[in-house]
Design a protein around this motif. Structure first.
Motif, PDB file in Angstrom:
ATOM      1  N   LYS A  40      -7.005   4.928   6.938  1.00 21.56           N
ATOM      2  CA  LYS A  40      -7.745   5.571   5.855  1.00 21.56           C
ATOM      3  C   LYS A  40      -8.319   6.912   6.308  1.00 21.56           C
ATOM      4  CE  LYS A  40     -10.549   3.198   3.229  1.00 21.56           C
ATOM      5  NZ  LYS A  40     -10.013   3.454   1.880  1.00 21.56           N
ATOM      6  N   THR A  43      -5.815   9.715   6.214  1.00 16.46           N
ATOM      7  CA  THR A  43      -5.311  10.165   4.920  1.00 16.46           C
ATOM      8  C   THR A  43      -6.375  10.784   4.022  1.00 16.46           C
ATOM      9  OG1 THR A  43      -5.624   7.911   4.064  1.00 16.46           O
ATOM     10  CG2 THR A  43      -3.443   8.467   4.902  1.00 16.46           C
ATOM     11  N   SER A  45      -8.264  13.034   1.723  1.00 14.29           N
ATOM     12  CA  SER A  45      -7.810  14.204   0.976  1.00 14.29           C
ATOM     13  C   SER A  45      -8.690  15.407   1.286  1.00 14.29           C
ATOM     14  CB  SER A  45      -7.844  13.920  -0.530  1.00 14.29           C
ATOM     15  OG  SER A  45      -7.544  15.083  -1.271  1.00 14.29           O
ATOM     16  N   CYS A  67      -6.273   7.344   0.316  1.00 10.06           N
ATOM     17  CA  CYS A  67      -4.856   7.397  -0.036  1.00 10.06           C
ATOM     18  C   CYS A  67      -4.673   6.822  -1.434  1.00 10.06           C
ATOM     19  CB  CYS A  67      -3.995   6.650   0.986  1.00 10.06           C
ATOM     20  SG  CYS A  67      -4.477   4.953   1.282  1.00 10.06           S
ATOM     21  N   ARG A  68      -3.527   7.052  -2.017  1.00 11.77           N
ATOM     22  CA  ARG A  68      -3.321   6.729  -3.430  1.00 11.77           C
ATOM     23  C   ARG A  68      -3.528   5.253  -3.747  1.00 11.77           C
ATOM     24  NH1 ARG A  68       3.076   8.227  -3.684  1.00 11.77           N
ATOM     25  NH2 ARG A  68       2.188  10.158  -2.855  1.00 11.77           N
ATOM     26  N   ARG A  93      -3.064  10.993  -8.157  1.00  9.51           N
ATOM     27  CA  ARG A  93      -2.330  11.349  -6.933  1.00  9.51           C
ATOM     28  C   ARG A  93      -1.382  12.525  -7.170  1.00  9.51           C
ATOM     29  NH1 ARG A  93       3.589  10.505  -6.289  1.00  9.51           N
ATOM     30  NH2 ARG A  93       4.205   8.919  -7.782  1.00  9.51           N
ATOM     31  N   PHE A 126      -1.818  10.956  -0.228  1.00 13.15           N
ATOM     32  CA  PHE A 126      -0.838  10.420   0.700  1.00 13.15           C
ATOM     33  C   PHE A 126      -0.668   8.923   0.465  1.00 13.15           C
ATOM     34  CE2 PHE A 126       0.955  10.416   5.109  1.00 13.15           C
ATOM     35  CZ  PHE A 126       1.717  11.565   4.968  1.00 13.15           C
ATOM     36  N   LYS A 128      -0.242   5.067   1.558  1.00 15.30           N
ATOM     37  CA  LYS A 128      -0.739   4.358   2.739  1.00 15.30           C
ATOM     38  C   LYS A 128       0.384   3.986   3.699  1.00 15.30           C
ATOM     39  CE  LYS A 128      -4.212   1.594   2.254  1.00 15.30           C
ATOM     40  NZ  LYS A 128      -5.078   0.432   1.887  1.00 15.30           N
ATOM     41  N   ALA A 131       1.126   6.895   5.826  1.00 14.99           N
ATOM     42  CA  ALA A 131      -0.005   7.114   6.734  1.00 14.99           C
ATOM     43  C   ALA A 131       0.042   6.133   7.897  1.00 14.99           C
ATOM     44  CB  ALA A 131      -1.317   6.973   5.980  1.00 14.99           C
TER      45      ALA A 131
END
Length: 306
Positions: A40, A43, A45, A67-68, A93, A126, A128, A131
């Protein structure tokens, strides 16, 4: 063989994941409790100031949008319909924000204002799974850098170095430090684009020297065209690390060397298809050794033999 395989694996890892070496460092990562939170953190943002939200107590690394997948899972947890949660995630996203009716649904389910604000700010999220793959790659690379340093440096210099220079970086620690200090004194504005690009590579070489490792001189018959090699606990540079020597010419030298020893500098130039200027440069670097200028034998050579 193990060293060769390790170098090849690292080369592939560095090729696949350049960004794996660039894990964000400006994010608060306190009280991490496992690999999930590491992923997490990776990633987060850039549009969402997660650090400020965490410092202000509005979010934790577990609840911040990183992440998304986080968006859909969190909204379902807050009571929103799974299908609607998925639609919101897809819109956010892609950087399309929130529809008014979605905001109303989120507010009705007590989704915090900071979360709704974050969803509006995000331009890209991004996945997961990606990532996790990058983080795993980063850990592997870090492990090799610590426990198999020569394999790491060989792979890095072979494929990630953007402006590696044999003349500057492989002539010993003192020579490198002298050039590096000169670049620092001149300042970035006074450096050429090539010199600026070489600074990063010079720092990696500086680190390698600081760890007690060294380069071997380029060997006319053992050096590879493009790849650095581990030989006797040291790194053997590639021909393409020489300033001005392109990859095509480097491969030509290697192919010519496979045909047998060179009889003279003229023989070298003819078989490797190398011009006089580059041949002189290689001679000045000591790479051509004591090769005579031509194949012709003079009377003086007989006198020396006698």
């Amino acid at each position: 063989m193990k060293k060769i395989c390790l170098c090849l694996l690292l080369t592939a890892a560095l090729t696949i994941s350049a960004s794996a070496l660039e894990v964000p460092t400006n994010t608060v990562v306190q009280n991490l409790n496992g690999s999930q939170q590491v992923v997490k953190t990776y990633t987060v943002s850039p549009e969402v100031d997660a650090q400020t939200l965490i410092e202000e107590g509005k979010a934790t690394i577990s609840t911040a949008i990183c992440c998304r997948d986080d968006i859909m899972i969190y909204l379902i947890h807050m009571g929103l319909d799974p299908a609607l949660s998925f639609k919101i995630m897809e819109s956010v996203r892609k950087g399309k924000g929130l529809r008014p009716e979605w905001e109303e649904a989120m507010e009705a389910n007590q989704v915090p204002d900071w979360y709704i604000w974050s969803c509006k700010k995000i331009k890209y999220m991004f996945p997961k799974a990606h990532a996790a793959a990058y983080v795993m790659m980063a850990w592997r690379i870090a492990y090799c850098k610590v426990y198999h340093p020569l394999a790491y440096y060989a792979a890095f210099f072979s494929i990630r170095a953007s402006a590696f220079s044999y003349e500057i970086m492989c002539q010993g620690k003192e020579h490198l430090e002298h050039i590096l200090n000169d670049y620092k004194k001149r300042g970035k504005d006074q450096l050429s684009k090539k010199e600026q690009d070489s600074m990063r590579d010079m720092k990696i070489v500086q680190e390698m020297y600081a760890r007690g490792f060294e380069f071997l001189p380029i060997d006319l018959y053992r050096s590879d065209a493009r790849l650095f090699q581990i030989v006797d606990g040291k790194l053997l540079p590639s021909f393409s690390s020489i300033d001005g020597l392109g990859e095509k010419a480097a491969y030509a030298i290697c192919e010519a060397a496979k045909q047998g020893q060179f009889l003279s500098k003229d023989d070298f130039k003819e078989r490797a298809k190398i011009g006089k200027t580059m041949a002189d440069q290689l001679g000045d670097l000591g790479i051509l050794g004591d090769l005579p200028e031509s194949n012709q034998i003079s009377l003086f050579d007989f006198v020396k033999v006698g």
